[in-house]
Write a protein that holds these residues in place. Structure first.
Motif, short mmCIF file in Angstrom:
data_model
loop_
_atom_site.label_atom_id
_atom_site.label_comp_id
_atom_site.label_asym_id
_atom_site.label_seq_id
_atom_site.Cartn_x
_atom_site.Cartn_y
_atom_site.Cartn_z
N SER A 171 0.16 2.69 -9.12
CA SER A 171 -1.19 2.34 -9.48
C SER A 171 -1.79 1.33 -8.66
O SER A 171 -1.91 -0.05 -8.75
N ALA A 172 -2.37 2.10 -7.51
CA ALA A 172 -2.56 1.14 -6.36
C ALA A 172 -3.70 0.04 -6.82
O ALA A 172 -3.75 -1.17 -6.30
N ARG A 173 -4.85 0.39 -7.38
CA ARG A 173 -5.98 -0.44 -7.77
C ARG A 173 -5.31 -1.37 -8.55
O ARG A 173 -5.88 -2.86 -8.11
N LYS A 174 -4.68 -1.47 -9.48
CA LYS A 174 -4.27 -2.31 -10.45
C LYS A 174 -3.58 -3.38 -9.89
O LYS A 174 -3.43 -4.43 -9.99
N ILE A 175 -2.56 -2.64 -8.90
CA ILE A 175 -1.51 -3.59 -8.29
C ILE A 175 -2.34 -4.59 -7.32
O ILE A 175 -2.09 -5.79 -7.19
N GLY A 176 -3.33 -3.96 -6.61
CA GLY A 176 -3.96 -4.96 -5.59
C GLY A 176 -4.86 -5.83 -6.42
O GLY A 176 -4.96 -7.26 -5.99
N GLU A 177 -5.40 -5.55 -7.87
CA GLU A 177 -6.01 -6.62 -8.34
C GLU A 177 -5.23 -7.78 -8.86
O GLU A 177 -5.68 -8.85 -8.72
N LYS A 181 -6.21 1.59 0.75
CA LYS A 181 -7.72 1.19 0.63
C LYS A 181 -7.75 0.61 -0.93
O LYS A 181 -8.31 -0.20 -0.96
N GLU A 182 -7.26 1.55 -1.86
CA GLU A 182 -7.38 0.99 -3.26
C GLU A 182 -6.96 -0.30 -3.60
O GLU A 182 -7.23 -1.07 -4.08
N ALA A 188 -7.82 -6.15 -4.64
CA ALA A 188 -7.68 -7.48 -4.33
C ALA A 188 -9.22 -7.98 -3.99
O ALA A 188 -9.31 -9.22 -4.59
N ILE A 189 -9.97 -7.56 -3.17
CA ILE A 189 -11.12 -8.00 -2.99
C ILE A 189 -11.87 -8.19 -4.12
O ILE A 189 -12.68 -9.04 -4.35
N ALA A 190 -12.00 -7.09 -5.17
CA ALA A 190 -12.71 -7.13 -6.26
C ALA A 190 -12.33 -8.29 -7.20
O ALA A 190 -13.24 -8.93 -7.72
N THR A 191 -11.12 -8.43 -7.30
CA THR A 191 -10.66 -9.86 -8.33
C THR A 191 -10.93 -11.05 -7.66
O THR A 191 -11.47 -12.24 -8.27
N LEU A 192 -10.85 -11.21 -6.15
CA LEU A 192 -11.44 -12.35 -5.67
C LEU A 192 -12.90 -12.58 -5.74
O LEU A 192 -13.33 -13.72 -5.71
#
Ligand code: FCA
Length: 346
Positions: free
Chosen positions: A151-157, A191-192, A197-201
């Motif tokens: 779950s790439a996006r969630k993990i990045g977040e 990319k996800e 990560a960028i979105a939560t920062l």
């Protein structure tokens, strides 16, 4: 990672389909004994497992767990690896010639998806993509190909949340703090992760003009070191870097670049993804800027995919088309315990 031109990719794909038809044709003939000879028992299950970067501990663990499944369930596993599309296409021919009935693959290039599918079909091999989802000719994910990924996006977040929390805890002055995202946007799952990560920062209040991407040319530590050094040269005023990246190696490359520029370990915070390729880093007696990592589930990616393939071949049980796994944050405080609990380490 290689970037073949569109024309070369097409030539590769067409050539490989022709070959696959030839090989598939032979191995399907009822009269001919399966290649592999007398040693091969009738009805014996053989499964190929191809990984793009066999030098990464992540992929070594996938193989280790797939080997465990092979022992538990009683099938033969054929492991092949290499960051080269031609090598993968040759490996598929080899799986077919050795009498395998299916294979699992993390492809070196997701744009090879249609060629891989065509070759698998022609050779009557079942197919599961792991980690990196195939892209169709339209550049969109091939949702009709069985896939197990993160779950790439969630993990990045979660990476972003961890970095923002550490920044606050350490009282970094926002005026001299910036984000370094070591990116590989050519690969959707990569990319996800950094987009998340960028979105939560950003949501945590870091202005867009304090967020910098360091795009890599090669997805390894030296590639990330080079990419980060370019960014550090361009942004000499930053005192505190918050580092994210698409996996441990890209974040480790950035940490080495920061060390090379004399940043004190506690003045920067870096969080990886995989959790399998940073164990030596977390074990170092002196802490570095590498704060922690999102540990993924190599057992699910190695054992479960192999088991899914085995059941599909043996009992005709088709796996779900799309399976996603989650991550858990590991840090110097808890990594030994969590790696043990997750079965990654004894
Ligand atoms: C991609 C990355 C690997 C790992 C995997 C789950 O293939 O390159 O390092 O993160 O996804």
């Amino acid at each position: 990672m290689h970037f073949p031109s569109a024309r070369r990719l097409l030539a590769l794909a067409l050539g490989s389909i022709a070959l696959a038809v030839a090989v598939g044709g032979c191995s399907k003939s009822p009269d001919a004994p399966p290649a592999g000879g007398a040693a091969q028992k009738a009805g014996a299950v053989k499964i190929g497992f191809y990984v793009k970067q066999p030098e990464e501990p992540w992929f070594q663990l996938e193989w280790k767990f797939a080997d465990q499944a092979a022992r538990d369930l009683g099938f033969t596993l054929i492991k092949t690896g290499g960051n080269d599309g031609e090598k993968l296409l040759a490996a598929i021919d080899n799986y077919a010639a050795s009498g395998a009935q299916g294979f699992i693959v993390c492809t070196p290039d997701t744009r090879l998806g249609p060629a891989i599918v065509a070759k698998a079909k022609a050779a009557n091999l079942k197919l599961i993509a792991v980690d990196d989802q195939f892209l169709g000719p339209d550049g969109q994910p091939m949702k009709n190909v069985h896939y197990l990924g993160i779950s790439a996006r969630k993990i990045g977040e979660e990476v972003g949340r961890t970095l923002a929390a550490e920044m606050k805890k350490r009282g970094f002055d926002p005026a001299v703090t910036a984000v370094c995202a070591v990116t590989y946007d050519e690969l959707a799952t990569a990319k996800e992760r950094t987009d998340g990560a960028i979105a939560t920062l950003t949501a945590a209040g870091i202005p867009a003009n304090r967020i910098f991407k360091a795009p890599v040319r090669t997805t390894d530590i030296p590639g990330a070191l080079d990419a980060t050094n370019i960014l550090l040269t361009q942004q000499p005023g930053v005192k505190h870097w918050l580092v994210c990246g698409s996996n441990d190696n890209l974040v480790l490359g950035a940490v080495r670049a920061l060390e090379g520029r004399g940043f004190a370990p506690e003045s920067c915070v870096a969080v990886g993804i995989n959790g399998t390729d940073c164990i030596v880093e977390l074990e170092k007696a002196k802490p570095t800027s590498f704060f922690g990592s999102m540990l993924l589930q190599p057992k699910a990616h190695g054992y479960q995919t192999a088991q899914m393939m085995y059941k599909w071949i043996k009992d005709g049980v088709e796996p779900p088309l799309d399976t996603r796994t989650v991550g858990i944050l590991i840090t110097r405080e808890n990594f030994r315990q969590v790696l043990k609990e997750q079965g990654v380490r004894e």
